[in-house]
Motif scaffolding. Structure first.
Motif, PDB file in Angstrom:
ATOM      1  N   ARG A 143       0.805  -1.218   0.000  1.00 41.83           N
ATOM      2  CA  ARG A 143       0.000   0.000   0.000  1.00 41.83           C
ATOM      3  C   ARG A 143       0.840   1.270   0.000  1.00 41.83           C
ATOM      4  NH1 ARG A 143      -2.365  -4.135   2.225  1.00 41.83           N
ATOM      5  NH2 ARG A 143      -4.634  -4.419   2.180  1.00 41.83           N
ATOM      6  N   GLY A 144       2.178   1.122   0.095  1.00 45.70           N
ATOM      7  CA  GLY A 144       3.053   2.283   0.094  1.00 45.70           C
ATOM      8  C   GLY A 144       2.947   3.118   1.347  1.00 45.70           C
ATOM      9  N   ILE A 145       2.616   2.487   2.467  1.00 51.99           N
ATOM     10  CA  ILE A 145       2.524   3.201   3.734  1.00 51.99           C
ATOM     11  C   ILE A 145       3.392   2.493   4.769  1.00 51.99           C
ATOM     12  CG2 ILE A 145       0.208   4.096   3.309  1.00 51.99           C
ATOM     13  CD1 ILE A 145      -0.903   1.871   5.072  1.00 51.99           C
TER      14      ILE A 145
ATOM     15  N   SER B 163       1.257   2.817  10.448  1.00 51.98           N
ATOM     16  CA  SER B 163       0.006   3.441   9.981  1.00 51.98           C
ATOM     17  C   SER B 163      -1.034   2.376   9.668  1.00 51.98           C
ATOM     18  CB  SER B 163       0.283   4.281   8.732  1.00 51.98           C
ATOM     19  OG  SER B 163       1.210   5.305   9.005  1.00 51.98           O
ATOM     20  N   TRP B 164      -0.619   1.349   8.943  1.00 48.00           N
ATOM     21  CA  TRP B 164      -1.548   0.279   8.582  1.00 48.00           C
ATOM     22  C   TRP B 164      -2.085  -0.418   9.828  1.00 48.00           C
ATOM     23  CZ3 TRP B 164      -1.825  -5.103   8.956  1.00 48.00           C
ATOM     24  CH2 TRP B 164      -2.722  -5.732   8.081  1.00 48.00           C
ATOM     25  N   THR B 165      -1.194  -0.683  10.780  1.00 43.61           N
ATOM     26  CA  THR B 165      -1.594  -1.409  11.994  1.00 43.61           C
ATOM     27  C   THR B 165      -2.564  -0.600  12.835  1.00 43.61           C
ATOM     28  OG1 THR B 165       0.510  -2.610  12.043  1.00 43.61           O
ATOM     29  CG2 THR B 165      -0.737  -2.486  14.102  1.00 43.61           C
ATOM     30  N   TYR B 166      -2.250   0.659  13.074  1.00 39.84           N
ATOM     31  CA  TYR B 166      -3.107   1.460  13.952  1.00 39.84           C
ATOM     32  C   TYR B 166      -4.447   1.803  13.296  1.00 39.84           C
ATOM     33  CZ  TYR B 166       0.437   1.899  17.559  1.00 39.84           C
ATOM     34  OH  TYR B 166       1.329   1.614  18.567  1.00 39.84           O
TER      35      TYR B 166
ATOM     36  N   PRO C 276      13.302   2.796  25.612  1.00 40.67           N
ATOM     37  CA  PRO C 276      13.288   1.749  24.585  1.00 40.67           C
ATOM     38  C   PRO C 276      14.216   2.058  23.415  1.00 40.67           C
ATOM     39  CG  PRO C 276      11.419   3.199  24.273  1.00 40.67           C
ATOM     40  CD  PRO C 276      12.118   3.684  25.514  1.00 40.67           C
ATOM     41  N   ILE C 277      14.712   1.004  22.774  1.00 39.29           N
ATOM     42  CA  ILE C 277      15.361   1.147  21.481  1.00 39.29           C
ATOM     43  C   ILE C 277      14.237   1.193  20.460  1.00 39.29           C
ATOM     44  CG2 ILE C 277      16.950   0.118  19.826  1.00 39.29           C
ATOM     45  CD1 ILE C 277      18.210   1.068  22.488  1.00 39.29           C
ATOM     46  N   LEU C 278      13.997   2.370  19.906  1.00 37.84           N
ATOM     47  CA  LEU C 278      12.842   2.583  19.038  1.00 37.84           C
ATOM     48  C   LEU C 278      13.093   2.090  17.624  1.00 37.84           C
ATOM     49  CD1 LEU C 278      11.942   6.227  20.148  1.00 37.84           C
ATOM     50  CD2 LEU C 278      10.741   4.129  20.781  1.00 37.84           C
ATOM     51  N   LEU C 279      12.024   1.651  16.983  1.00 42.12           N
ATOM     52  CA  LEU C 279      12.100   1.339  15.559  1.00 42.12           C
ATOM     53  C   LEU C 279      12.282   2.638  14.785  1.00 42.12           C
ATOM     54  CD1 LEU C 279       9.297  -1.318  15.079  1.00 42.12           C
ATOM     55  CD2 LEU C 279      11.737  -1.636  14.665  1.00 42.12           C
ATOM     56  N   PRO C 280      13.279   2.715  13.931  1.00 45.66           N
ATOM     57  CA  PRO C 280      13.486   3.957  13.181  1.00 45.66           C
ATOM     58  C   PRO C 280      12.322   4.232  12.232  1.00 45.66           C
ATOM     59  CG  PRO C 280      14.854   2.189  12.311  1.00 45.66           C
ATOM     60  CD  PRO C 280      14.256   1.673  13.578  1.00 45.66           C
ATOM     61  N   GLY C 281      11.873   5.477  12.203  1.00 47.24           N
ATOM     62  CA  GLY C 281      10.822   5.889  11.266  1.00 47.24           C
ATOM     63  C   GLY C 281       9.424   5.480  11.659  1.00 47.24           C
TER      64      GLY C 281
ATOM     65  N   PRO D 129       4.557   8.747   8.781  1.00 51.51           N
ATOM     66  CA  PRO D 129       3.584   8.012   7.951  1.00 51.51           C
ATOM     67  C   PRO D 129       4.230   7.153   6.867  1.00 51.51           C
ATOM     68  CG  PRO D 129       2.853  10.262   8.308  1.00 51.51           C
ATOM     69  CD  PRO D 129       4.239  10.181   8.864  1.00 51.51           C
ATOM     70  N   LYS D 130       5.305   7.655   6.258  1.00 56.42           N
ATOM     71  CA  LYS D 130       5.964   6.879   5.206  1.00 56.42           C
ATOM     72  C   LYS D 130       7.448   6.690   5.512  1.00 56.42           C
ATOM     73  CE  LYS D 130       2.806   7.934   1.411  1.00 56.42           C
ATOM     74  NZ  LYS D 130       2.672   8.345   0.007  1.00 56.42           N
TER      75      LYS D 130
END
Length: 823
Positions: free
Chosen positions: A95-97, A101-104, A457-462, A466-467
């Motif tokens: 979906r190019g996202i 975004s898709w999960t939430y 936390p070690i955060l997921l980058p990005g 949204p993209k």
């Protein structure tokens, strides 16, 4: 309140859902001293929309939660989202996202669907495993486990999907291809992180005996998966070297019958055994071919037994004989030691291998009453017998010889008693983006360095964009580059993420105080709420999620967070929803959309159908007429209550002495129904029989009688119908409860008790059989004793004629059901 003459489910359900939300009706807190009940359905993956399986699963849990509240329990009933994983990553790419975004978006939509079902969740406890406020604590638990020696990293051969660029579990390889993309799976050697679940193997096995509230099928599956075996570990010296091959066998009584040794193709000694020998290239090719074939074989596929001689020999320490060493495709590195002493006369796999490669077969256990000849044998003899050709142990029975041989090996110093397990350590490394980052750093000077807890936390980058970039972490150099927290030199972050089963292994404990921002688990709250009293979910999770959750509970106990040994006291594994002879699925094209059903019939009708159509542990066969029937029943109850509102103006107390026969019959049926519904829920959650009981009561309540029904009896009957149905169809019952003038909601009303005397039948019908054939029926008092019943049966006119003054051979009385007279 305006009263409609028609059941307007849309207005009613909207009204009560809004009221429950405004009044935070289902919010709960831990209250020491008050009896608790924790009911939990396995939380869903936010795929985008709920399906009929969800409807059934969550309806079951909601009935239990509402029923237990009415019984006075302080009920915890939470909901959340198992939100990490590759499916979200792949869907987002299409979906190019961003996966976040898709999960939430899916979570928002599915939350609305669940609320539209009227499920009584404490939404203040909602959690999503993809949120940093959840996985930061998972990262902290990882560090605690690493400190305790419960985590290690090693090089291993994995199932690798090049298209998905990730490791696959063995169960995710279908006919040699990836379950997600259908691309061929290949073996790959790489480093990975492992949880030492095997440290808990014995306790996980022993504590299965504590799980009396679990289906025996699930307990058996776990027992077999853990797979404890006891026997002999024995060292065979490799000829011409200082190396030994250690074997494990549960049949030490056959050790004098060893004629060759079989090694798994992954065995670390194979390179040494073939180095510089003429067989080296052949063995290398065989290993490569076998590794690929193993990846592509299904779990239950029976492979042709193949092998190749390594050019090396070892020595049987019991006989001193020279034993050739083979690499074989049927030996599992995961079980035992990856080396198997081959006794072809007494093991079928070894027998087939020996026949194929013309290897010797030696009989060392003769079955009682038989005389095996290795030349004429067509199959291995795997049973017990008397030892022959076994040195000092010859003449012993095989069972007694086993311990004697173990003792001898132990005293001689080349063997020892040993216990092994089929269970392997849990590989938790995944090479993708959408998962919890593993909190360690690789430093050339310091080695593997844990991330300081203060940096979590070690955060997921990005993840907040949204993209934002969501390529696998090993492709994100900005994430990888860091400084060593010990020496300050340039270092690299770990790029593997955690297996998503890690999140679901402890979420039930986090629910006890999900807002806690100082620790993963609130010890006090967890001590009050845990264990979960009733867990509900599919049997397909028996040896993955359910086993991992048990392991995590014991590990968290040992870390000081929990005070329980097991996570779930009772387990209900609900059946599937079936349509057109197959499980509902998009691929089968047989999906029924719950949204459309709720729009057409209302949530209560859909709930009622899913509960009534089958017992919860059985598969539910989809039936459109069943939904129509559930709708008709609710409309019938609606009319019954609305047309008899005047009875609610009468006093609630029933004067039993003044009742006419129809009123007395209805009063009796009302209390029988309370008993039946209560017993159906308490004994096995058979809501189908509970609902059937209420339907019978409604039938009697709508039957025309010659004499008028006492208004107080009628009121009690209608109140009972609404109270008993409330856990199943809550909006509907709350509406009618309010219409009938009650100011206290059913949610806050106690479950009714039944009058034991009133629930007794005055008379019951007893069938009388003679030699198994029905010959008469008796109307007798419901409390008749067996001896009196026996006498009445024998003296009944038809039976007396058949007996013709002869004494029966036997009289069998089945209490309150039948009498069978055997002539």
């Amino acid at each position: 309140m305006q009263i409609n003459d028609k059941y307007d489910f849309k207005a009613i359900e909207q009204r009560w859902q809004q009221r429950w939300e405004q009044e935070t009706t289902n919010k709960v807190s831990h209250q020491p001293g008050r009896p608790k009940y924790y009911v939990l359905e396995m939380f869903p993956y936010p795929s985008g929309r709920i399906h009929m399986g969800h409807v059934r699963n969550y309806s079951i849990g909601d009935v239990i939660a509402r029923y237990k509240r009415m019984q006075g329990f302080n009920v915890l009933h939470p909901m959340g989202w198992d939100a990490f994983g590759l499916p979200a990553e792949n869907a987002a790419m299409k979906r190019g996202i961003h996966p976040a975004s898709w999960t939430y978006e899916n979570i928002d939509y599915m939350r609305g669907q669940l609320k539209a079902m009227g499920l009584s969740y404490d939404w203040d406890r909602e959690l999503a495993t993809c949120g940093p406020e959840y996985y930061r604590w998972e990262q902290q638990l990882f560090l605690k486990m690493l400190e305790r020696g419960l985590i290690y990293r090693k090089e291993t051969t994995v199932n690798w999907c090049d298209d998905c660029q990730t490791v696959l579990a063995r169960e995710q390889v279908i006919d040699g291809t990836c379950w997600r993309c259908d691309q061929p799976v290949l073996p790959k050697t790489m480093h990975g992180w492992f949880f030492k679940i095997t440290d808990y193997a014995e306790e996980l096995l022993a504590d299965l005996d504590k799980l009396g509230g679990w289906p025996e099928k699930v307990v058996t599956m776990q027992r077999n998966w853990i797979g404890k075996s006891t026997g002999l570990a024995c060292d065979f010296k490799v000829e011409g070297t200082d190396q030994t091959i250690t074997i494990f066998t549960t049949r030490p009584d056959t050790i004098f019958g060893v004629t060759f040794m079989s090694l798994a193709v992954e065995h670390p000694l194979l390179k040494t055994l073939t180095a510089g020998k003429s067989q080296e290239a052949q063995v290398r090719t065989f290993i490569e071919e076998t590794m690929v074939a193993k990846q592509r074989a299904s779990l239950d596929q029976e492979v042709e037994k193949r092998g190749v001689f390594t050019g090396s020999y070892c020595t049987n320490p019991f006989t001193g004989e020279r034993v050739p060493i083979y690499a074989a495709n049927f030996v599992l590195m995961e079980y035992g030691t990856g080396a198997v002493m081959a006794v072809p006369a007494h093991d079928q796999r070894d027998f087939e291998f020996a026949r194929k490669y013309d290897l010797p077969i030696r009989v060392v256990v003769q079955p009682e009453g038989d005389s095996l000849d290795p030349v004429t044998m067509t199959a291995a003899s795997e049973g017990p017998g008397m030892l022959v050709a076994s040195g000092a142990f010859t003449g012993m029975d095989s069972l007694s010889a086993q311990q004697a041989i173990i003792d001898h090996a132990h005293q001689a110093g080349f063997g020892r008693p040993h216990v092994t397990y089929r269970l392997r350590d849990w590989g938790i490394s995944r090479q993708r983006y959408w998962g919890a980052p593993i909190p360690v750093i690789h430093c050339d000077s310091c080695g593997i360095v844990p991330v300081p807890e203060s940096d979590l936390p070690i955060l997921l980058p990005g993840a907040g964009e949204p993209k934002g970039s969501h390529s696998p972490l090993h492709q994100q150099e900005a994430f990888i580059a860091t400084a060593c927290p010990r020496c300050g030199k340039p270092a690299r972050r770990e790029t593997d993420t955690l297996d998503t089963f890690v999140e679901s292994s402890w979420y039930f404990a986090r629910y006890t105080n999900p807002g806690l921002d100082t620790a993963p688990i609130d010890r006090e709250a967890a001590a009050y709420w845990l264990p979960v009293d009733q867990y509900i979910g599919g049997v397909e999770h028996a040896i993955l999620h359910l086993l991992y959750a048990r392991f995590f509970t014991k590990m968290l106990r040992d870390l000081g967070y929990l005070s329980v040994d097991e996570p779930f006291t009772n387990l209900l594994t609900q059946g599937m929803v079936i349509k057109d002879g197959a499980k509902m699925s998009k691929s089968k094209g047989n999906v029924v959309d719950p949204n459309e059903l709720i729009q057409q019939y209302g949530a209560d009708t859909v709930r009622l159908f899913s509960l009534f159509a089958a017992p919860p542990e059985r598969d539910l066969e989809w039936n459109a007429q069943g939904v129509e029937g559930a709708s008709r029943f609710l409309n019938r109850v609606y009319r019954l209550v609305v047309q008899n509102l005047s009875c609610f103006q009468q006093p609630a107390a029933v004067d039993l002495t003044a009742l006419n026969e129809p009123s007395r019959a209805l009063y009796r049926k009302t209390h029988q129904t309370i008993r039946r519904v209560t017993e159906s829920i308490e004994s096995n959650f058979h809501f189908n029989t509970a609902i059937s009981g209420v339907m019978e009561l409604v039938n009697l309540a709508t039957t025309q009688t010659d004499e008028p029904i006492d208004p107080a009896v009628q009121r009690e009957t209608l109140e009972t119908i609404l109270t008993l149905l409330f856990p199943m169809v809550p909006h509907f019952c709350e509406e009618l409860w309010a219409i009938s003038g009650h100011t206290r909601q059913l949610h806050h009303t106690s479950w009714p008790a039944f009058n034991i005397e009133a629930a007794k039948e005055d008379e019951i019908t007893i069938v009388v059989q003679v030699n198994g054939k029905v010959r008469a029926k008796l109307q007798v008092p419901a409390d008749i004793d067996d001896q009196t019943l026996r006498q009445q049966a024998l003296s009944e006119e038809k039976i007396a004629k058949l007996l013709d003054d002869k004494s029966p051979k036997k009289v069998i009385v089945v209490q309150k059901k039948l009498v069978n007279i055997v002539l």
